[in-house]
Design a protein around this motif. Sequence first.
Motif, PDB file in Angstrom:
ATOM      1  N   LEU A   1       7.947 -14.053 -10.058  1.00 15.69           N
ATOM      2  CA  LEU A   1       9.063 -14.075 -10.658  1.00 15.69           C
ATOM      3  C   LEU A   1       9.987 -14.931 -10.479  1.00 15.69           C
ATOM      4  O   LEU A   1      10.954 -15.680 -11.202  1.00 15.69           O
TER       5      LEU A   1
ATOM      6  N   GLY B   1       9.942 -16.792 -18.635  1.00 18.48           N
ATOM      7  CA  GLY B   1       9.190 -15.612 -19.190  1.00 18.48           C
ATOM      8  C   GLY B   1       7.776 -15.592 -18.920  1.00 18.48           C
ATOM      9  O   GLY B   1       7.141 -14.386 -18.927  1.00 18.48           O
TER      10      GLY B   1
ATOM     11  N   TRP C   1       6.630 -13.255 -16.232  1.00 19.67           N
ATOM     12  CA  TRP C   1       6.568 -11.550 -16.634  1.00 19.67           C
ATOM     13  C   TRP C   1       5.401 -11.605 -17.488  1.00 19.67           C
ATOM     14  O   TRP C   1       4.806 -10.658 -17.565  1.00 19.67           O
TER      15      TRP C   1
ATOM     16  N   ARG D   1       2.151 -10.853 -15.929  1.00 22.77           N
ATOM     17  CA  ARG D   1       2.151  -9.658 -15.161  1.00 22.77           C
ATOM     18  C   ARG D   1       1.428  -8.557 -15.947  1.00 22.77           C
ATOM     19  O   ARG D   1       1.120  -7.271 -15.738  1.00 22.77           O
TER      20      ARG D   1
END
Length: 404
Positions: free
Chosen positions: A136, A265, A268, A271
């Motif tokens: 991240l 983004g 994220w 994930r």
Amino acid sequence: MTTEARLDSRRIALFLFLMVLVGLNLRPALSSLAPLLVRVQADTGLTPLAIGALTTLPVLCLGIFAPLAPWLAKRAGPENTLALALGVLIAGLLLRGLPALPLLFLGTLLAGAAIGIAGTLLPALVKRELPGGADLMTGVYTMALCLGGALGAGLSIPLADMLGGWRFSLMSWGLLALLALVAWQTLMPRAPHSQVATATGGSMRELLGQPLAWQVMILMGTQSSLAYIVFGWLPTLLQARGYSEAEAGWMMGASVMVQLISALGAPWLARLSRDQRPALMLVLGCIAAGLWLLLQAGESWRWPGVVLLGLGQGGSFSLALSLIVLRTANSRLAGKLSGLAQGGGYTLAALGPLAVGVLLQLQVGMATMTGVLLSIVAVAAGFALLAGRNRRLDVDAEGRLITR
């Protein structure tokens, strides 16, 4: 909150600030030149092939000098090596604005070398400072890279008009690099000795024997090739389609600015899945659609093309960098994979801008140019399906490098 926890939070916040400030400096040296190429060519008399060499040189230097970063970091420490890279970057930015034509190439070479070293060090530093959220935080760093690239692309023409020429526009980015150097030297975090001493990793020879390392490297190279083609040639290609110099520069700047969204983004999004393949396919598909719309579709489709290209390129670069930390078990391995992936990858990526320069010299049509670019996207997608799998390089109990 305990005193130790407060100190850790302060250290993390300080590192993030410095990481963003340094990241802002690692793209303007590349993106600020492209909108000015028509002026540079008119002023210097360089041929399209020579201009292609000028756009290829910094990318080639990224590849050549990136593998030096782990070697320098081992001897001088990553913090001091990064400071040295910023100093070389300042020198390169100033030199390429001086009147002598050879200094334009020398300054570009130095800037590329500095960015290659600094860009290789940062993923390993992120892995060291923030091991739990390295993917991240790599997105935050990539966002800073994209913002720097957007500023370089969007401000180069206004700066040239305001400062009285393209040379002063190129030199002006040295001030931002000087600010980063002063901040880094004053505030940079130092790793505890025990943290450095206990880091383990396999040798570079072992790393070269791991297919996963090659898959990450070729993915990095192919998607970076597309990025540096955009940095180096997109304004020229857009001008060939009838757009003005300023409009082409702002379209590229807007595309790079859109990268901020997907750069932050994409990690994220990645994930949400067991591996990164779905996210990689999505962003590479956006790149393909954006390139086709900009180079083949009508003028009314130019802004959807700008947005899709930006979303795709910001996301693909962020995910490629994230793979370096996700596919390694410790910061030392991350540093070595970073050196290999960015060194070999950027050397491969340098072929892209050079190929576009050759194609322009041969005066090929826009349909052929588009086909070549989409072929690069297809190769990147193939290796994304391999590198995006849930695998990790680690060291076993006997000290051998393995893929888990």
